[in-house]
Design a protein around this motif. Structure first.
Motif, PDB file in Angstrom:
ATOM      1  N   ASP A   1      32.855  49.304  50.438  1.00 24.93           N
ATOM      2  CA  ASP A   1      33.223  48.369  49.382  1.00 24.93           C
ATOM      3  C   ASP A   1      34.551  48.774  48.751  1.00 24.93           C
ATOM      4  O   ASP A   1      34.633  49.793  48.065  1.00 24.93           O
TER       5      ASP A   1
ATOM      6  N   ASP B   1      35.004  49.823  45.051  1.00 27.97           N
ATOM      7  CA  ASP B   1      34.517  51.123  44.587  1.00 27.97           C
ATOM      8  C   ASP B   1      35.636  52.150  44.718  1.00 27.97           C
ATOM      9  O   ASP B   1      36.152  52.387  45.814  1.00 27.97           O
ATOM     10  N   GLN B   2      36.015  52.770  43.623  1.00 25.97           N
ATOM     11  CA  GLN B   2      37.157  53.683  43.626  1.00 25.97           C
ATOM     12  C   GLN B   2      36.937  54.893  44.533  1.00 25.97           C
ATOM     13  O   GLN B   2      37.843  55.304  45.257  1.00 25.97           O
ATOM     14  N   GLU B   3      35.746  55.465  44.504  1.00 29.13           N
ATOM     15  CA  GLU B   3      35.481  56.636  45.345  1.00 29.13           C
ATOM     16  C   GLU B   3      35.594  56.285  46.826  1.00 29.13           C
ATOM     17  O   GLU B   3      36.100  57.081  47.614  1.00 29.13           O
ATOM     18  N   PHE B   4      35.129  55.092  47.199  1.00 29.62           N
ATOM     19  CA  PHE B   4      35.256  54.676  48.590  1.00 29.62           C
ATOM     20  C   PHE B   4      36.727  54.536  48.975  1.00 29.62           C
ATOM     21  O   PHE B   4      37.133  54.952  50.066  1.00 29.62           O
ATOM     22  N   CYS B   5      37.528  53.958  48.108  1.00 29.12           N
ATOM     23  CA  CYS B   5      38.954  53.790  48.398  1.00 29.12           C
ATOM     24  C   CYS B   5      39.639  55.139  48.603  1.00 29.12           C
ATOM     25  O   CYS B   5      40.435  55.316  49.527  1.00 29.12           O
TER      26      CYS B   5
ATOM     27  N   ASP C   1      33.163  40.703  39.987  1.00 27.93           N
ATOM     28  CA  ASP C   1      33.181  40.968  41.427  1.00 27.93           C
ATOM     29  C   ASP C   1      34.488  40.505  42.059  1.00 27.93           C
ATOM     30  O   ASP C   1      35.074  41.210  42.902  1.00 27.93           O
TER      31      ASP C   1
ATOM     32  N   ARG D   1      37.270  42.795  40.944  1.00 28.33           N
ATOM     33  CA  ARG D   1      37.106  44.133  41.502  1.00 28.33           C
ATOM     34  C   ARG D   1      37.539  44.167  42.971  1.00 28.33           C
ATOM     35  O   ARG D   1      38.246  45.080  43.396  1.00 28.33           O
ATOM     36  N   THR D   2      37.149  43.164  43.735  1.00 27.93           N
ATOM     37  CA  THR D   2      37.514  43.131  45.148  1.00 27.93           C
ATOM     38  C   THR D   2      38.996  42.812  45.345  1.00 27.93           C
ATOM     39  O   THR D   2      39.667  43.440  46.167  1.00 27.93           O
TER      40      THR D   2
ATOM     41  N   SER E   1      40.803  46.825  43.615  1.00 28.25           N
ATOM     42  CA  SER E   1      40.886  47.595  44.857  1.00 28.25           C
ATOM     43  C   SER E   1      42.318  48.014  45.164  1.00 28.25           C
ATOM     44  O   SER E   1      42.556  49.105  45.698  1.00 28.25           O
TER      45      SER E   1
ATOM     46  N   TYR F   1      43.123  51.011  43.052  1.00 31.42           N
ATOM     47  CA  TYR F   1      42.428  52.195  43.562  1.00 31.42           C
ATOM     48  C   TYR F   1      43.112  52.733  44.825  1.00 31.42           C
ATOM     49  O   TYR F   1      43.339  53.950  44.953  1.00 31.42           O
TER      50      TYR F   1
END
Length: 297
Positions: free
Chosen positions: A109, A112-116, A156, A159-160, A164, A167
């Motif tokens: 996703d 999500d900052q950690e995923f980026c 949502d 955020r997307t 993103s 991030y």
């Protein structure tokens, strides 16, 4: 009789493809008919991106797939970030590797900052460098009235579509600074310039992306990182059948000045240009592959 014939002709012209829809965004290219065209058969690479590494969000399909394959044909290794469309991602990987380049697939996703942060790290670990960041992932949810846009949908979508980018850029910039001629390319939309009454939150994010691109370009200019954007018009991608009704999908793009929807490959070349030395004197700019709509942006 002549008028009826004319009306039938117009209807036939407006319907460009079979009616179809998908139930989940961002949609799957494998379910579309006809399939989008990612690369022209006569596109000849010329090593414009030889030895470089790129991360592309939404790289499994649509415009992102076109960018991934064209970058590979121009000599770059690519990392494609996608949500959960594993079959589409594997097909993109196959096409990239067919060009003789490496392809890393990363599912998750982008909101999500950690995923980026993880996606950037995995790309650098895999290829040893990061030269190009392409932000292409997006979602959109039509609503006829502003009071129908729920807080959940609003958050949502932002955020997307725009969070993103913050991030990913935050995580990517330290690596891009190390590579001369590095580049960030964001994906905005024609809706950023003319609006869209049924996509108010989506259009707002796309306007934010234009402002973000211009601001970030000035912020990073002394670091040698160019930041530009592409603002597509109606392009035949999985997001379309995953967004609109079957009737609208069948006629999608027919109201463009060119009378048709564009194909991903008709946008992909813009991303090649902006990432290459051909655009070495461009930053903070937006290209407009939109079928002829003049928006003066």
């Amino acid at each position: 009789m002549a008028n009826k014939s004319k009306e039938r002709g117009k209807s036939d012209k407006d319907q460009q493809r079979p009616p179809q829809s998908q139930s989940e965004q961002p949609g799957k290219e494998s379910l579309m008919h006809p399939k989008p065209i990612s690369v022209r058969d006569n596109y000849v690479g010329s090593d414009k991106l030889k030895g470089r590494s790129a991360l592309i969000t939404g790289g499994d399909s649509g415009i992102g797939r076109s960018v991934a394959v064209l970058y590979a044909r121009e000599g770059a290794d690519v990392s494609i970030v996608y949500r959960n469309e594993h079959d589409d991602a594997e097909e993109t990987k196959r096409l990239v590797e067919k060009e003789g380049r490496r392809c890393l697939t990363i599912s998750g996703d982008v909101g999500d900052q950690e995923f980026c942060e993880s996606a950037i790290s995995k790309t650098v670990d895999e290829f040893g460098r990061l030269d190009i960041l392409v932000n292409c992932a997006a979602e959109q949810h039509p609503q006829k009235e502003i009071d129908k846009i729920t807080e959940e949908q609003l958050v949502d979508t932002f955020r997307t579509n725009i969070f993103s980018m913050f991030y990913l850029c935050q995580a990517a910039v330290p690596h891009l600074k190390k590579q001369p001629g590095s580049s960030i390319i964001n994906t905005t939309s024609v809706t950023a310039y003319r609006g869209s009454p049924g996509l108010m939150d989506y259009s707002a994010t796309k306007g934010a992306i234009v402002s973000f691109t211009r601001s970030l370009s000035q912020n990073l200019v002394d670091d040698g990182i160019r930041v530009n954007a592409v603002a597509p018009g109606p392009i035949w991608t999985p997001l379309i059948p995953a967004t609109f009704s079957e009737e609208k999908v069948a006629k999608f793009g027919s109201d463009a000045p060119m009378g048709r929807a564009g194909q991903p490959h008709e946008c992909g070349g813009c991303y090649v240009f902006l990432a290459s030395e051909d655009a070495s004197y461009m930053t903070g700019q937006v290209l407009h592959p939109n079928g002829g709509e003049i928006i003066n942006g």
